[in-house]
Design a protein around this motif. Structure first.
Motif, mmCIF file in Angstrom:
data_model
loop_
_atom_site.group_PDB
_atom_site.id
_atom_site.type_symbol
_atom_site.label_atom_id
_atom_site.label_comp_id
_atom_site.label_asym_id
_atom_site.label_seq_id
_atom_site.Cartn_x
_atom_site.Cartn_y
_atom_site.Cartn_z
ATOM 1 N N GLY A 83 0.826 -1.201 0.000
ATOM 2 C CA GLY A 83 0.000 0.000 0.000
ATOM 3 C C GLY A 83 0.856 1.245 0.000
ATOM 4 N N ALA A 84 0.234 2.356 0.346
ATOM 5 C CA ALA A 84 0.935 3.650 0.330
ATOM 6 C C ALA A 84 2.077 3.689 1.325
ATOM 7 C CB ALA A 84 -0.059 4.778 0.616
ATOM 8 N N ARG A 85 2.004 2.882 2.394
ATOM 9 C CA ARG A 85 3.023 2.882 3.438
ATOM 10 C C ARG A 85 3.912 1.645 3.367
ATOM 11 N NH1 ARG A 85 0.985 2.246 8.206
ATOM 12 N NH2 ARG A 85 2.814 3.121 9.286
ATOM 13 N N GLY A 86 4.064 1.128 2.131
ATOM 14 C CA GLY A 86 4.946 -0.013 1.952
ATOM 15 C C GLY A 86 4.222 -1.331 2.054
ATOM 16 N N LEU A 87 4.936 -2.345 2.506
ATOM 17 C CA LEU A 87 4.371 -3.689 2.607
ATOM 18 C C LEU A 87 3.385 -3.744 3.769
ATOM 19 C CD1 LEU A 87 4.335 -6.690 1.771
ATOM 20 C CD2 LEU A 87 6.275 -7.039 3.322
ATOM 21 N N GLU A 88 2.145 -4.080 3.452
ATOM 22 C CA GLU A 88 1.113 -4.140 4.487
ATOM 23 C C GLU A 88 1.007 -5.524 5.111
ATOM 24 O OE1 GLU A 88 -2.474 -2.808 2.629
ATOM 25 O OE2 GLU A 88 -1.848 -0.694 2.636
ATOM 26 N N ARG A 89 1.082 -6.560 4.286
ATOM 27 C CA ARG A 89 0.965 -7.907 4.848
ATOM 28 C C ARG A 89 1.363 -8.933 3.786
ATOM 29 N NH1 ARG A 89 -3.986 -6.020 3.521
ATOM 30 N NH2 ARG A 89 -5.402 -7.372 2.311
ATOM 31 N N ILE A 90 1.669 -10.131 4.269
ATOM 32 C CA ILE A 90 1.894 -11.281 3.397
ATOM 33 C C ILE A 90 0.718 -12.226 3.593
ATOM 34 C CG2 ILE A 90 3.405 -13.229 2.862
ATOM 35 C CD1 ILE A 90 5.725 -11.641 4.032
ATOM 36 N N VAL A 91 0.088 -12.590 2.494
ATOM 37 C CA VAL A 91 -1.091 -13.450 2.560
ATOM 38 C C VAL A 91 -0.770 -14.769 1.872
ATOM 39 C CG1 VAL A 91 -3.540 -13.675 2.016
ATOM 40 C CG2 VAL A 91 -2.565 -11.409 2.482
ATOM 41 N N TYR B 183 6.287 -21.888 13.598
ATOM 42 C CA TYR B 183 6.523 -20.452 13.770
ATOM 43 C C TYR B 183 7.045 -19.903 12.444
ATOM 44 C CZ TYR B 183 6.245 -21.726 18.694
ATOM 45 O OH TYR B 183 5.840 -22.214 19.910
ATOM 46 N N TYR B 184 6.237 -19.068 11.801
ATOM 47 C CA TYR B 184 6.570 -18.588 10.458
ATOM 48 C C TYR B 184 7.278 -17.238 10.519
ATOM 49 C CZ TYR B 184 3.335 -22.158 8.734
ATOM 50 O OH TYR B 184 2.712 -23.345 8.456
ATOM 51 N N LEU B 185 8.388 -17.134 9.806
ATOM 52 C CA LEU B 185 9.123 -15.872 9.746
ATOM 53 C C LEU B 185 8.293 -14.780 9.086
ATOM 54 C CD1 LEU B 185 12.029 -14.974 10.526
ATOM 55 C CD2 LEU B 185 12.657 -15.335 8.128
ATOM 56 N N THR B 186 7.452 -15.151 8.147
ATOM 57 C CA THR B 186 6.637 -14.157 7.441
ATOM 58 C C THR B 186 5.692 -13.401 8.391
ATOM 59 O OG1 THR B 186 5.123 -15.952 6.894
ATOM 60 C CG2 THR B 186 6.702 -15.303 5.215
ATOM 61 N N ASP B 187 5.359 -14.003 9.537
ATOM 62 C CA ASP B 187 4.470 -13.320 10.488
ATOM 63 C C ASP B 187 5.128 -12.095 11.116
ATOM 64 O OD1 ASP B 187 2.523 -15.172 9.978
ATOM 65 O OD2 ASP B 187 2.888 -16.370 11.779
ATOM 66 N N LEU B 188 6.444 -11.957 10.927
ATOM 67 C CA LEU B 188 7.119 -10.766 11.452
ATOM 68 C C LEU B 188 6.595 -9.487 10.812
ATOM 69 C CD1 LEU B 188 10.883 -11.835 11.674
ATOM 70 C CD2 LEU B 188 9.237 -11.619 13.538
ATOM 71 N N VAL B 189 6.100 -9.586 9.585
ATOM 72 C CA VAL B 189 5.592 -8.387 8.903
ATOM 73 C C VAL B 189 4.419 -7.797 9.679
ATOM 74 C CG1 VAL B 189 4.514 -7.493 6.807
ATOM 75 C CG2 VAL B 189 6.412 -9.135 6.650
ATOM 76 N N ALA B 190 3.462 -8.634 10.043
ATOM 77 C CA ALA B 190 2.298 -8.142 10.786
ATOM 78 C C ALA B 190 2.707 -7.593 12.144
ATOM 79 C CB ALA B 190 1.281 -9.269 10.952
ATOM 80 N N LEU B 191 3.650 -8.275 12.821
ATOM 81 C CA LEU B 191 4.123 -7.792 14.119
ATOM 82 C C LEU B 191 4.816 -6.441 13.984
ATOM 83 C CD1 LEU B 191 5.541 -11.126 15.625
ATOM 84 C CD2 LEU B 191 3.411 -9.954 16.269
ATOM 85 N N ALA B 192 5.610 -6.287 12.927
ATOM 86 C CA ALA B 192 6.307 -5.019 12.715
ATOM 87 C C ALA B 192 5.327 -3.888 12.440
ATOM 88 C CB ALA B 192 7.296 -5.152 11.562
ATOM 89 N N ARG B 193 4.343 -4.163 11.595
ATOM 90 C CA ARG B 193 3.356 -3.122 11.288
ATOM 91 C C ARG B 193 2.559 -2.745 12.526
ATOM 92 N NH1 ARG B 193 2.300 -1.669 5.937
ATOM 93 N NH2 ARG B 193 0.983 -0.171 7.026
ATOM 94 N N ARG C 207 8.176 0.340 9.714
ATOM 95 C CA ARG C 207 7.970 0.334 8.260
ATOM 96 C C ARG C 207 8.479 -0.969 7.671
ATOM 97 N NH1 ARG C 207 6.752 3.492 3.986
ATOM 98 N NH2 ARG C 207 7.768 3.008 1.986
ATOM 99 N N ALA C 208 7.627 -1.626 6.900
ATOM 100 C CA ALA C 208 8.012 -2.806 6.133
ATOM 101 C C ALA C 208 7.921 -2.462 4.654
ATOM 102 C CB ALA C 208 7.103 -3.986 6.459
ATOM 103 N N ASP C 209 8.806 -3.026 3.868
ATOM 104 C CA ASP C 209 8.819 -2.696 2.438
ATOM 105 C C ASP C 209 9.266 -3.904 1.637
ATOM 106 O OD1 ASP C 209 8.486 -1.118 0.171
ATOM 107 O OD2 ASP C 209 9.418 0.632 1.127
ATOM 108 N N VAL C 210 9.310 -3.722 0.314
ATOM 109 C CA VAL C 210 9.632 -4.807 -0.606
ATOM 110 C C VAL C 210 10.743 -4.366 -1.549
ATOM 111 C CG1 VAL C 210 8.748 -6.320 -2.437
ATOM 112 C CG2 VAL C 210 7.263 -5.666 -0.528
ATOM 113 N N VAL C 211 11.693 -5.241 -1.766
ATOM 114 C CA VAL C 211 12.668 -5.124 -2.852
ATOM 115 C C VAL C 211 12.336 -6.224 -3.840
ATOM 116 C CG1 VAL C 211 15.084 -5.527 -3.480
ATOM 117 C CG2 VAL C 211 14.524 -4.033 -1.562
ATOM 118 N N THR C 212 12.313 -5.902 -5.121
ATOM 119 C CA THR C 212 11.934 -6.905 -6.121
ATOM 120 C C THR C 212 13.142 -7.345 -6.948
ATOM 121 O OG1 THR C 212 11.330 -5.206 -7.737
ATOM 122 C CG2 THR C 212 9.584 -6.029 -6.288
#
Length: 447
Positions: free
Chosen positions: A146-154, A197-207, A212-217
């Motif tokens: 979203g406008a503030r970077g990575l919002e979540r991993i689904v 325990y999934y590492l990807t869940d760190l995104v939601a905890l950080a938000r 700020r979470a973001d993506v490099v492609t």
């Protein structure tokens, strides 16, 4: 690299059951080295302060391979495979006191490039995930931005129809500040079907913490993971295609590119010529202007400018060829130095040896270097001439400008400039050959 210190954690604990193998998945070979070697090479491109490998299944084997590939890397154990978050948590004691950026890689993902890793490590966000635009997103997890970077991993199974239309997918690779990692990872839960325990869940905890979470492609090809033998074969084909293209781009002549096989660290100078059906194992350096003729196998060796190898020659670890040296057909060199201008034309084995400049080694020469217990060295001085079918029983020295007679078995040192002949005196028995053959034929007819 970035001013911020870097630590790299490589996850390599999985069994890889889909490989149908007793060997840990990360030890299957790609480009002549285990998969974990590619991840270690990528890690080292970041010039990190620490590299930590998390091992589990086959940990002893993984530890041995890592020790050979990167002696400075540290091994930690994940005794129970409870997910990627749990695996990273095992690395924290090794990073006690470390302040900087932690990059998490996977031992079965060999193709992430140095530029991509640098972009990931230097990104200013608190947490950065590596994503890719998938041609066929399939069942990959989706990155919602979203406008503030990575919002979540689904995860695919949890995504609605609209989310599944997103082509930006999760590679699993991420980077985050070490202090943030310590703060968040203990709060990961395992309330999911797998109980992991999934590492990807760190995104939601950080938000949730206002971070700020973001993506490099990167290109999808960089994120290719290896899970099956078929994927390993496809990865090998991709690796070889890339290596061949890079060699051609760098000024190397490949007579038949599709038949030349490279290792991860093969280094070839411009204007070198590589014939068809040449295989490079790990640790090979070919200087500019050298030529490798068809059907040669090289590993752990160095070939200097102007030297020629082959056809049908084998250079084993420790082989060092000086400028303008020549190693011909059906010659094997191991742990031996051939100085400038040495000629070894054909049908010869030189092991644990040093051959002085401009010496000539005749056909059928063998350095008898192994006594059943230990290896011994042979020294051949400059401008020596070793006659065909000479056996050099090591340890032994043949002096400068010395010569050995054909068919000799040399067991003692040969002084400089001397001729050594070590064979029984020939005796001719007139008529005996005819009488002997007649006797043998007669005996055969009586049977």
């Amino acid at each position: 690299m970035a001013d911020v210190p870097i630590a790299v954690v490589i996850l390599a604990a999985g069994q890889g059951s889909r490989m149908q193998s007793d060997l840990p998945k990360v030890l299957h070979r790609l480009g002549g080295v285990p998969l974990i070697g590619h991840a270690l090479a990528g890690a080292r491109s970041l010039d990190p302060e620490q590299v930590i490998v998390v091992a589990g299944h086959g940990a002893d084997l993984v530890q041995g391979a890592v020790a050979r590939l990167d002696p400075d890397a540290r091994i930690v154990l994940q005794r129970e495979q409870l997910g990627t978050g749990h695996a990273v948590r095992q690395s924290l004691p090794e990073m006690e006191g470390f302040e900087g950026k932690v990059v998490v890689l996977y031992g079965d993902t060999p193709f992430i490039g140095a530029d991509t890793l640098a972009a990931l490590a230097s990104h200013p966000a608190d947490l950065v995930v590596l994503g890719f635009e998938a041609e066929d997103p399939g069942r990959y997890g989706r990155l919602v931005v979203g406008a503030r970077g990575l919002e979540r991993i689904v995860e695919y199974k949890d995504a609605d129809a609209a989310t599944r239309q997103i082509a930006l997918c999760n590679s699993g690779v991420m980077a985050l500040d070490a202090a943030r990692l310590r703060q968040l990872i203990g709060r990961l839960g395992n309330d999911n079907a797998a109980g992991e325990y999934y590492l990807t869940d760190l995104v939601a905890l950080a938000r949730a913490e206002g971070l700020r979470a973001d993506v490099v492609t990167c290109d999808e090809e960089e994120t290719l993971g290896i899970n099956t033998r078929a994927e390993l074969a496809a990865a090998e084909a991709a690796f070889q295609a890339r290596a061949r293209a890079e060699a051609l781009e760098n000024g190397v002549t490949l007579s038949d590119p599709g038949t030349v096989w490279f290792a991860l660290d093969t280094c070839i100078g411009r204007d070198a010529i590589i014939g068809q059906n040449v295989v490079f194992g790990p640790g090979v350096t070919i200087e500019s202007g050298a030529e490798i003729l068809p059907f040669c196998h090289l590993e752990g060796c160095h070939v200097s400018a102007g030297a020629t190898v082959g056809p049908f020659a084998r250079l084993r670890p420790g082989a060092e060829l000086g400028g303008d040296a020549h190693v011909g057909n059906f010659v094997e060199i191991k742990n031996a130095v051939l100085e400038e201008g040495v000629k070894v034309g054909h049908l010869t084995y030189l092991g644990d040896a040093h051959v002085g400049e401009h010496s000539n080694i005749g056909a059928g020469t063998i350095t008898c270097n192994y006594d059943g217990v230990g290896k011994h060295r042979t020294e051949i001085g400059p401008r020596a001439f070793i006659g065909s079918d000479t056996m050099l029983v090591a340890p032994v020295r043949v002096g400068a400008e010395a010569l050995t007679g054909s068919g000799s078995v040399i067991t003692q040192d040969v002084p400089d400039g001397a001729l050594a002949v070590a064979r029984a005196r020939q005796a001719n028995k007139p008529g005996l050959a005819v009488r002997l053959m007649a006797s043998l034929r007669a005996a055969k007819e009586k049977r």
